[in-house]
Write a protein that holds these residues in place. Structure first.
Motif, PDB file in Angstrom:
ATOM      1  N   HIS A   1      27.539  41.790  54.511  1.00 45.38           N
ATOM      2  CA  HIS A   1      28.670  42.606  54.083  1.00 45.38           C
ATOM      3  C   HIS A   1      28.742  42.778  52.569  1.00 45.38           C
ATOM      4  O   HIS A   1      29.531  43.590  52.068  1.00 45.38           O
ATOM      5  N   GLY A   2      27.931  42.019  51.844  1.00 42.23           N
ATOM      6  CA  GLY A   2      27.892  42.177  50.392  1.00 42.23           C
ATOM      7  C   GLY A   2      29.234  41.939  49.729  1.00 42.23           C
ATOM      8  O   GLY A   2      29.567  42.582  48.733  1.00 42.23           O
ATOM      9  N   ASP A   3      30.011  41.014  50.268  1.00 40.80           N
ATOM     10  CA  ASP A   3      31.352  40.717  49.753  1.00 40.80           C
ATOM     11  C   ASP A   3      31.469  39.211  49.554  1.00 40.80           C
ATOM     12  O   ASP A   3      32.073  38.511  50.372  1.00 40.80           O
ATOM     13  N   PRO A   4      30.895  38.673  48.456  1.00 37.45           N
ATOM     14  CA  PRO A   4      30.898  37.219  48.244  1.00 37.45           C
ATOM     15  C   PRO A   4      32.292  36.609  48.271  1.00 37.45           C
ATOM     16  O   PRO A   4      32.472  35.482  48.734  1.00 37.45           O
ATOM     17  N   ALA A   5      33.286  37.356  47.804  1.00 34.19           N
ATOM     18  CA  ALA A   5      34.645  36.821  47.761  1.00 34.19           C
ATOM     19  C   ALA A   5      35.189  36.546  49.158  1.00 34.19           C
ATOM     20  O   ALA A   5      36.015  35.650  49.346  1.00 34.19           O
ATOM     21  N   SER A   6      34.738  37.307  50.144  1.00 37.26           N
ATOM     22  CA  SER A   6      35.238  37.150  51.515  1.00 37.26           C
ATOM     23  C   SER A   6      34.279  36.372  52.409  1.00 37.26           C
ATOM     24  O   SER A   6      34.508  36.285  53.621  1.00 37.26           O
ATOM     25  N   LEU A   7      33.224  35.803  51.819  1.00 36.45           N
ATOM     26  CA  LEU A   7      32.190  35.153  52.621  1.00 36.45           C
ATOM     27  C   LEU A   7      32.730  34.039  53.532  1.00 36.45           C
ATOM     28  O   LEU A   7      32.335  33.972  54.702  1.00 36.45           O
ATOM     29  N   PRO A   8      33.612  33.159  53.068  1.00 41.85           N
ATOM     30  CA  PRO A   8      34.124  32.111  53.980  1.00 41.85           C
ATOM     31  C   PRO A   8      34.797  32.690  55.218  1.00 41.85           C
ATOM     32  O   PRO A   8      34.589  32.196  56.332  1.00 41.85           O
TER      33      PRO A   8
ATOM     34  N   LEU B   1      38.336  36.157  42.191  1.00 44.53           N
ATOM     35  CA  LEU B   1      37.693  36.754  43.355  1.00 44.53           C
ATOM     36  C   LEU B   1      38.382  38.065  43.715  1.00 44.53           C
ATOM     37  O   LEU B   1      39.610  38.146  43.737  1.00 44.53           O
ATOM     38  N   GLN B   2      37.568  39.063  43.999  1.00 52.17           N
ATOM     39  CA  GLN B   2      38.096  40.352  44.413  1.00 52.17           C
ATOM     40  C   GLN B   2      37.390  40.773  45.696  1.00 52.17           C
ATOM     41  O   GLN B   2      36.181  40.977  45.714  1.00 52.17           O
ATOM     42  N   THR B   3      38.142  40.882  46.771  1.00 53.83           N
ATOM     43  CA  THR B   3      37.559  41.209  48.065  1.00 53.83           C
ATOM     44  C   THR B   3      37.400  42.718  48.216  1.00 53.83           C
ATOM     45  O   THR B   3      37.965  43.504  47.450  1.00 53.83           O
ATOM     46  N   ASN B   4      36.654  43.108  49.240  1.00 53.59           N
ATOM     47  CA  ASN B   4      36.467  44.531  49.504  1.00 53.59           C
ATOM     48  C   ASN B   4      37.785  45.220  49.835  1.00 53.59           C
ATOM     49  O   ASN B   4      37.974  46.405  49.518  1.00 53.59           O
ATOM     50  N   ASP B   5      38.709  44.502  50.486  1.00 51.24           N
ATOM     51  CA  ASP B   5      40.014  45.090  50.795  1.00 51.24           C
ATOM     52  C   ASP B   5      40.752  45.485  49.516  1.00 51.24           C
ATOM     53  O   ASP B   5      41.413  46.532  49.457  1.00 51.24           O
ATOM     54  N   GLN B   6      40.644  44.655  48.485  1.00 48.08           N
ATOM     55  CA  GLN B   6      41.293  44.976  47.217  1.00 48.08           C
ATOM     56  C   GLN B   6      40.649  46.193  46.560  1.00 48.08           C
ATOM     57  O   GLN B   6      41.334  47.022  45.958  1.00 48.08           O
ATOM     58  N   LEU B   7      39.331  46.303  46.684  1.00 51.90           N
ATOM     59  CA  LEU B   7      38.635  47.473  46.140  1.00 51.90           C
ATOM     60  C   LEU B   7      39.048  48.746  46.873  1.00 51.90           C
ATOM     61  O   LEU B   7      39.206  49.803  46.262  1.00 51.90           O
ATOM     62  N   VAL B   8      39.226  48.624  48.190  1.00 48.52           N
ATOM     63  CA  VAL B   8      39.667  49.785  48.975  1.00 48.52           C
ATOM     64  C   VAL B   8      41.055  50.222  48.527  1.00 48.52           C
ATOM     65  O   VAL B   8      41.335  51.425  48.399  1.00 48.52           O
ATOM     66  N   LEU B   9      41.935  49.260  48.287  1.00 50.71           N
ATOM     67  CA  LEU B   9      43.283  49.582  47.818  1.00 50.71           C
ATOM     68  C   LEU B   9      43.249  50.309  46.471  1.00 50.71           C
ATOM     69  O   LEU B   9      44.001  51.268  46.249  1.00 50.71           O
ATOM     70  N   GLN B  10      42.377  49.873  45.588  1.00 50.08           N
ATOM     71  CA  GLN B  10      42.252  50.524  44.292  1.00 50.08           C
ATOM     72  C   GLN B  10      41.718  51.942  44.447  1.00 50.08           C
ATOM     73  O   GLN B  10      42.186  52.880  43.792  1.00 50.08           O
TER      74      GLN B  10
END
Length: 256
Positions: free
Chosen positions: A203-210, A137-146
């Motif tokens: 939010h289109g972020d399945p990894a962070s859905l919970p 799983l890769q959240t949007n926060d991780q994408l922002v960091l990249q």
């Protein structure tokens, strides 16, 4: 001024679903395309943008984000103004229908701080589970960091949008309009759950859905318990601000 307790809104459940559909379908399409683009660019050995390119990218991102987020305000203000014009109420009633009114400050502060603590704890537990079980799983926060490694200025603009613009617009749309409209046609508990699901999916972020689902529940409960827009806005602002701060610290090599 409207003479009511504002525990309900004048738009119907059908009108609420129409507003949700017309607002979120373009938004989700934009989010998915942006996510795919970000994944493709970060997946490659992307080179850092030069200063001019980064600034230009940041300006375009800011303008486009403001346009997109303004779409979240169209349905809420359309239905609130139409009711206001029909009843002959003043402009102030439009904002009051959307929750811009006073509330019990003590109760609001207690609920906001308590909810924020629970959200932080849930984030920690969720991150621990992802790391421990090596979940793909890769959240949007991780994408922002990249993205911060190749486009730092654009990243800071994105964080500004997430902290300042998103809470204002999203709370009007998801809680003042969507949740309150859904509550007109179903039990409050069901409206809380459904609005939280819609909020998370948007939010289109399945990894962070919970985590997003839980945040959506907390924000809807705040709206229901206080009858005001402001507590949910401040919780949303604090949560996004804390996430942005952690990302900025991580960019500079500080991990908490």
């Amino acid at each position: 001024m409207l003479k009511q307790k504002f525990d309900s809104v004048p738009w119907t459940t059908t009108q609420t679903f129409n507003g949700i559909f017309l607002t979120l379908v373009p938004w989700i399409a934009f989010t998915v395309v942006s996510s795919l683009f970000s994944t493709s660019t970060t997946g490659q050995a992307a080179k850092p943008l030069n200063l001019q390119a980064d600034i230009a990218n940041a300006v375009v991102s800011l303008i486009f984000s403001l346009i997109i987020y303004s779409a979240f305000l169209m349905a809420p203000f359309f239905y609130a103004r139409r009711y206001s014009q029909t009843t002959g109420a003043d402009q102030r009633s439009v904002w009051q229908l959307l929750g811009f009114r006073r509330c019990n400050v003590g109760l609001a502060v207690l609920l906001v701080l308590g909810s924020l603590v629970l959200i932080v704890l849930l984030n920690q537990v969720y991150s621990y589970l992802i790391t421990t079980f090596h979940l793909p799983l890769q959240t949007n926060d991780q994408l922002v960091l990249q993205r911060a490694k190749t486009a730092p200025i654009t990243t800071y603009v994105s964080l500004f949008i997430a902290v300042v613009v998103a809470p204002f617009c999203e709370e009007i749309f998801f809680r003042s309009f969507s949740f309150m409209g859904l509550k007109n046609g179903m039990p409050p508990v069901m409206a809380v759950i459904l609005s939280a699901l819609i909020f998370g999916a948007a939010h289109g972020d399945p990894a962070s859905l919970p985590v997003l689902f839980f945040i959506g529940i907390a924000l809807a409960v705040l709206r229901l318990a206080t009858g005001s827009y402001w507590p949910g806005y401040f919780l949303h602002f604090l949560n996004n601000g804390l996430s942005a701060l952690l990302i900025i610290l991580a960019v500079h090599g500080v991990h908490i």
